[in-house]
Design a protein around this motif. Sequence first.
Motif, PDB file in Angstrom:
ATOM      1  N   VAL A  83       3.634   8.148 -22.232  1.00  0.00           N
ATOM      2  CA  VAL A  83       3.003   9.389 -22.177  1.00  0.00           C
ATOM      3  C   VAL A  83       3.094   9.785 -23.607  1.00  0.00           C
ATOM      4  CG1 VAL A  83       2.664  11.605 -21.536  1.00  0.00           C
ATOM      5  CG2 VAL A  83       3.315   9.940 -19.846  1.00  0.00           C
ATOM      6  N   ARG A  84       1.777  10.285 -24.448  1.00  0.00           N
ATOM      7  CA  ARG A  84       1.931  11.257 -25.454  1.00  0.00           C
ATOM      8  C   ARG A  84       1.628  12.418 -25.276  1.00  0.00           C
ATOM      9  NH1 ARG A  84       1.612  13.891 -29.667  1.00  0.00           N
ATOM     10  NH2 ARG A  84       1.671  13.447 -31.742  1.00  0.00           N
ATOM     11  N   LEU A  85       2.495  13.494 -25.445  1.00  0.00           N
ATOM     12  CA  LEU A  85       2.256  14.774 -24.796  1.00  0.00           C
ATOM     13  C   LEU A  85       0.962  15.329 -25.692  1.00  0.00           C
ATOM     14  CD1 LEU A  85       5.815  16.361 -24.614  1.00  0.00           C
ATOM     15  CD2 LEU A  85       4.509  15.172 -22.908  1.00  0.00           C
ATOM     16  N   LEU A  86       0.160  15.900 -24.899  1.00  0.00           N
ATOM     17  CA  LEU A  86      -1.138  16.384 -25.312  1.00  0.00           C
ATOM     18  C   LEU A  86      -1.052  17.624 -26.343  1.00  0.00           C
ATOM     19  CD1 LEU A  86      -3.983  15.969 -22.682  1.00  0.00           C
ATOM     20  CD2 LEU A  86      -4.296  15.854 -25.421  1.00  0.00           C
ATOM     21  N   TYR A 130      -3.979   3.940 -28.767  1.00  0.00           N
ATOM     22  CA  TYR A 130      -3.083   3.050 -28.568  1.00  0.00           C
ATOM     23  C   TYR A 130      -2.726   2.825 -27.080  1.00  0.00           C
ATOM     24  CZ  TYR A 130      -2.123   4.887 -33.329  1.00  0.00           C
ATOM     25  OH  TYR A 130      -2.370   5.015 -34.600  1.00  0.00           O
ATOM     26  N   GLY A 131      -3.537   3.503 -26.256  1.00  0.00           N
ATOM     27  CA  GLY A 131      -3.341   3.184 -24.901  1.00  0.00           C
ATOM     28  C   GLY A 131      -2.503   4.067 -24.101  1.00  0.00           C
ATOM     29  N   ARG A 132      -1.798   5.193 -24.801  1.00  0.00           N
ATOM     30  CA  ARG A 132      -0.817   6.144 -24.103  1.00  0.00           C
ATOM     31  C   ARG A 132      -1.752   6.995 -23.323  1.00  0.00           C
ATOM     32  NH1 ARG A 132       2.252   7.517 -29.742  1.00  0.00           N
ATOM     33  NH2 ARG A 132      -0.132   8.194 -30.031  1.00  0.00           N
ATOM     34  N   SER A 133      -1.063   7.470 -22.232  1.00  0.00           N
ATOM     35  CA  SER A 133      -1.622   8.534 -21.388  1.00  0.00           C
ATOM     36  C   SER A 133      -1.363  10.080 -22.124  1.00  0.00           C
ATOM     37  CB  SER A 133      -0.915   8.457 -20.175  1.00  0.00           C
ATOM     38  OG  SER A 133      -1.260   7.452 -19.353  1.00  0.00           O
TER      39      SER A 133
END
Length: 188
Positions: A83-86, A130-133
């Motif tokens: 997860v990448r924090l939005l 990069y495919g991170r959520s």
Amino acid sequence: MRRVLAVLLVIGCIALLGWAVLNGWNPVPQATGSAGSVDAGEPGDSTPAPDAGPSGIPAGATPAVVRYVHDGDTLFLEDGRKVRLLGINTPEIGEDAECWGDQATSELRGLVPEGSTVWVLEDVEPLDQYGRSLLFVFLPDGTNVNVELVRVGAAEIEQYSPNWLYSDELHDAEDAAYADRVGLWGQC
């Protein structure tokens, strides 16, 4: 003949680029806000924040369990998602360490320790390049972790179109943190 085709191709590309710019396309994110945050696009185009239920958790959020916090804006969930924090960016850690990176990581680890249950919510684009959520993370009491990290000066705003959810809340938190010189705004 080849030169004519090459010239026509160049003219066509220039015309297309001119049309794109005239219609609002900008390949370079524009810095906005008093604290030097990055916004690319128009926050006014955002979808309103979903209505929160009695606990403050927004409609559409789903439960997840934190497996590991990597740094101040990246974590892993038990279901395998990275997860990448939005809407935020925190200083780097490790070899390319930046001022306040370790503190930002500690802040996120304190908010969402390993094994804790959180609630996650997507905006318009669910994955980055990069495919991170790309997710907003909420505590069981409804606290928006992304906004909280900005509020305590552990993160700054970094939003890209079309993901504008919680833009107003993020800007309010950053303006207050910057004005009060908390966290990275007072130390870096």
